[in-house]
Scaffold this motif. Structure first.
Motif, PDB file in Angstrom:
ATOM      1  N   CYS A  25      -6.778  80.064  45.955  1.00 44.21           N
ATOM      2  CA  CYS A  25      -7.135  78.637  45.965  1.00 44.21           C
ATOM      3  C   CYS A  25      -7.316  78.139  44.534  1.00 44.21           C
ATOM      4  O   CYS A  25      -7.823  78.876  43.682  1.00 44.21           O
ATOM      5  CB  CYS A  25      -8.464  78.422  46.678  1.00 44.21           C
ATOM      6  N   GLY A  26      -6.967  76.883  44.307  1.00 46.55           N
ATOM      7  CA  GLY A  26      -7.272  76.217  43.037  1.00 46.55           C
ATOM      8  C   GLY A  26      -6.770  76.984  41.820  1.00 46.55           C
ATOM      9  O   GLY A  26      -5.610  77.384  41.761  1.00 46.55           O
ATOM     10  N   LEU A  29      -4.990  80.165  42.404  1.00 46.15           N
ATOM     11  CA  LEU A  29      -3.643  79.954  42.946  1.00 46.15           C
ATOM     12  C   LEU A  29      -2.654  79.645  41.811  1.00 46.15           C
ATOM     13  O   LEU A  29      -1.515  80.111  41.813  1.00 46.15           O
ATOM     14  CB  LEU A  29      -3.679  78.803  43.964  1.00 46.15           C
ATOM     15  N   TYR A  51       0.989  80.479  48.625  1.00 46.14           N
ATOM     16  CA  TYR A  51       0.187  79.786  49.642  1.00 46.14           C
ATOM     17  C   TYR A  51      -1.224  79.488  49.158  1.00 46.14           C
ATOM     18  O   TYR A  51      -1.884  80.381  48.602  1.00 46.14           O
ATOM     19  CB  TYR A  51      -0.021  80.702  50.836  1.00 46.14           C
ATOM     20  N   THR A  52      -1.729  78.314  49.475  1.00 45.39           N
ATOM     21  CA  THR A  52      -3.171  78.130  49.396  1.00 45.39           C
ATOM     22  C   THR A  52      -3.778  78.899  50.577  1.00 45.39           C
ATOM     23  O   THR A  52      -3.207  78.929  51.675  1.00 45.39           O
ATOM     24  CB  THR A  52      -3.569  76.644  49.383  1.00 45.39           C
ATOM     25  N   LYS A  54      -6.044  78.908  52.915  1.00 43.90           N
ATOM     26  CA  LYS A  54      -6.282  78.443  54.277  1.00 43.90           C
ATOM     27  C   LYS A  54      -4.963  78.266  55.030  1.00 43.90           C
ATOM     28  O   LYS A  54      -4.871  78.555  56.223  1.00 43.90           O
ATOM     29  CB  LYS A  54      -7.080  77.134  54.259  1.00 43.90           C
ATOM     30  N   GLU A  55      -3.949  77.803  54.322  1.00 43.07           N
ATOM     31  CA  GLU A  55      -2.654  77.606  54.975  1.00 43.07           C
ATOM     32  C   GLU A  55      -2.029  78.953  55.365  1.00 43.07           C
ATOM     33  O   GLU A  55      -1.371  79.062  56.409  1.00 43.07           O
ATOM     34  CB  GLU A  55      -1.719  76.804  54.066  1.00 43.07           C
ATOM     35  N   THR A  79     -14.616  83.391  47.896  1.00 41.50           N
ATOM     36  CA  THR A  79     -14.034  82.179  48.480  1.00 41.50           C
ATOM     37  C   THR A  79     -13.652  82.487  49.930  1.00 41.50           C
ATOM     38  O   THR A  79     -12.819  83.359  50.182  1.00 41.50           O
ATOM     39  CB  THR A  79     -12.780  81.758  47.690  1.00 41.50           C
ATOM     40  N   GLU A  81     -11.944  81.256  52.529  1.00 42.87           N
ATOM     41  CA  GLU A  81     -10.585  81.291  53.077  1.00 42.87           C
ATOM     42  C   GLU A  81      -9.730  82.365  52.392  1.00 42.87           C
ATOM     43  O   GLU A  81      -8.788  82.891  52.992  1.00 42.87           O
ATOM     44  CB  GLU A  81      -9.923  79.909  53.020  1.00 42.87           C
ATOM     45  N   TYR A 316     -20.422  68.879  43.105  1.00 43.27           N
ATOM     46  CA  TYR A 316     -20.242  69.365  44.479  1.00 43.27           C
ATOM     47  C   TYR A 316     -20.053  70.886  44.543  1.00 43.27           C
ATOM     48  O   TYR A 316     -20.696  71.561  45.322  1.00 43.27           O
ATOM     49  CB  TYR A 316     -19.025  68.686  45.120  1.00 43.27           C
ATOM     50  N   MET A 317     -19.136  71.396  43.713  1.00 46.47           N
ATOM     51  CA  MET A 317     -18.775  72.816  43.820  1.00 46.47           C
ATOM     52  C   MET A 317     -19.977  73.709  43.522  1.00 46.47           C
ATOM     53  O   MET A 317     -20.511  73.689  42.415  1.00 46.47           O
ATOM     54  CB  MET A 317     -17.629  73.136  42.846  1.00 46.47           C
ATOM     55  N   GLU A 321     -23.264  71.558  50.227  1.00 46.29           N
ATOM     56  CA  GLU A 321     -22.518  72.205  51.319  1.00 46.29           C
ATOM     57  C   GLU A 321     -21.242  71.421  51.606  1.00 46.29           C
ATOM     58  O   GLU A 321     -21.261  70.203  51.616  1.00 46.29           O
ATOM     59  CB  GLU A 321     -23.369  72.212  52.600  1.00 46.29           C
ATOM     60  N   TYR A 322     -20.149  72.106  51.876  1.00 43.75           N
ATOM     61  CA  TYR A 322     -18.922  71.395  52.283  1.00 43.75           C
ATOM     62  C   TYR A 322     -18.011  72.329  53.038  1.00 43.75           C
ATOM     63  O   TYR A 322     -18.234  73.524  53.039  1.00 43.75           O
ATOM     64  CB  TYR A 322     -18.180  70.794  51.086  1.00 43.75           C
TER      65      TYR A 322
END
Lengths: 322, 322
Positions: A25-26, A29, A51-52, A54-55, A79, A81, A316-317, A321-322
């Motif tokens: 991710c990010g 990735l 791929y990211t 989650k995908e 992380t 995912e 946020y990061m 929570e998200y």
């Protein structure tokens, strides 16, 4: 990490690698893209996919199985995912290399092939994710493909890249200050690159500017620029152009020619001018992204100092929570 | 085009298709992404790769050969790098399907497999590039893969999609006017999507807004949003979120939950609310992009009218040399 031994172990257990998946991710990735581009361009025996995380988990490829190698990368190592993706790969029988900076994380899991990397300034590129991936792929190619010609060039490049990066960082220091002085208050900019370094246009945008500076920007592929995005270009728009050395340079050069004619505000970060040419022409394109990553760090540091926006500040990061 | 006959002819000449390449530029490249995503997710016998034309030409994959199928698309049919890519595919022995709107163009070349499509409002989706690609792939999968389960679902979806799109266009008309009224002067926005519809976030950005409205924007993957880009989010930033139906929806929903909490200006284009659910769950994800494309046309038309910026106005494309 001893790439040769690691690859021997993988080949012994998995016989032949046919698919290489690059999953993260990010910013992590971003680090995996050059390896993907390398497999897609150079390999006769393997296919690559990027791929990211989650995908990858929600739409896993049917080819994923015993003859697959999955590169996983998560700096913090937890992380959600990405950890899921690693387990998916393992459950399907693939060889799973989990790269992380955090020895106490879910990614440092001995049921996979964990590679814990250090991230200090003194650490060589060969021991950071982009270098680790390139070294592993270089060994697999040597084992699996008798026509493979890049082995020595890649090995040589991995030795040379640290010196190139160090000199380039010194060389651009003043430029990054001037850039920040001129453009610190810019409301928006475009960042372009191509080939393996499209990933660095992406990473420069989403990590260095959107995440670390809360600055709005958009990444573009230099080749795609002429098929839509160039219509916004005028003397008020700001561009950063990552110019690679290698076959894809023609796309970056075409973009530069256009910017010279129709734009006024653009910063060229030219890998050739910054010394990447010390690496053999046959494989230099796979090293541009390492240099561009260092340049994005240099430029964001210049922006941080001028804008007084700490690179590590998050709203946020890791905060909500998200 | 009779997809069944076309595929029979290809299989007869090429025996088995192992690699499917999706190669075009800009808006045409956008149209090819769902087919790429479909192969990458569903196929046991084929691998897919998605390239901007110039990159395909300068770094062609080693797998490109007799057992490859190359989808080429160029609306005008003479895009230089796309025509080059088509010839490269042909010279390597691949089956090359060249889709174009222009019967008098280089892409309508009988030495390849040309498919000239009409582009009038009355033309059904099955006869436009996204539909053509999906139909061809559906037939190949049926021939090559005994486990393939989506054949009837895809065929049914292709029949239903026109009615869904028509109803959705009517439904959003007022919304697009209100969107334009509120946001016509916005200096910048982000557009998010995921899965097969990441392509529509890309196309909405580079074609509908950057090219046709000279509006600055950036496309984002809804899953990647949480790994950097979300740090810019606040009540002043504008987002368009393309919410798919299908396995990838969880990524879009996560983004929506975040936007509801931390943003104020966001437009949700929800394929589920717009009727895509009439298509079978097993394959609905491959139809979201057709609906989202129609939505991007609806929204850009709303913007055109409010901003008095004709969608067909260009300052560079087809106007100057580059």
């Amino acid at each position: 990490m001893n790439a040769k031994e690691l690859v021997q172990k993988i080949i012994k257990e998995h016989e032949e690698i046919k698919d290489v998946y690059f999953v993260a991710c990010g910013g992590s990735l971003v680090d995996l893209y050059p390896g993907f581009y390398f497999i897609q361009t150079e390999s006769e025996t393997m296919h690559g996919a990027w791929y990211t995380s989650k995908e990858f988990v929600i739409a896993p490829p049917k080819h994923l199985g015993k003859n697959s190698l999955v590169f996983i990368c998560s700096h913090g190592g937890n992380t959600k995912e990405t950890v899921e993706a690693a387990h998916l790969g393992k459950n399907r029988g693939a060889a799973v290399i989990t790269m992380t900076h955090n020895p106490d994380s879910a990614c440092n899991d001995d049921s996979m092939i964990p590679v814990v990397y250090d991230w200090a300034d003194t650490v060589k590129e060969k021991d950071k994710p982009q270098g680790i991936v390139l070294r592993v792929l270089n060994e697999i190619m040597k084992v699996q493909e008798s026509n493979y010609k890049l082995y020595d060039g890649i090995a040589d490049g991995i030795e040379k890249i640290d010196g190139i990066v160090r000199a380039a960082v010194n060389k651009v220091k003043n430029r990054t200050w001037v850039f920040a002085e001129k453009y610190a208050d810019e409301s928006f900019l475009y960042i372009m690159g191509s080939g393996a370094s499209y990933s660095q246009a992406y990473g420069f945008s989403i990590c260095s500017l959107q995440e670390m500076q809360w600055m709005d920007c958009c990444y573009l592929h230099s080749g795609e620029y002429f098929h839509g995005p160039f219509e916004v270009t005028d003397e008020d728009h700001l561009y950063i152009l990552l110019m690679s050395k290698g076959p894809n340079r023609v796309m970056d050069e075409r973009a530069l020619t256009f910017l010279k004619k129709y734009a006024k505000k653009y910063e060229v970060i030219d890998a050739e001018e910054l010394g990447i040419g010390a690496i053999d022409d046959s494989c230099v394109e796979y090293f541009n992204p390492i240099l561009f990553y260092a340049m994005s760090v240099a430029y964001r540091t210049g922006l941080q100092d001028k804008r007084r926006h700490p690179l590590d500040m998050r709203r946020y990061m890791g905060v909500v929570e998200y």
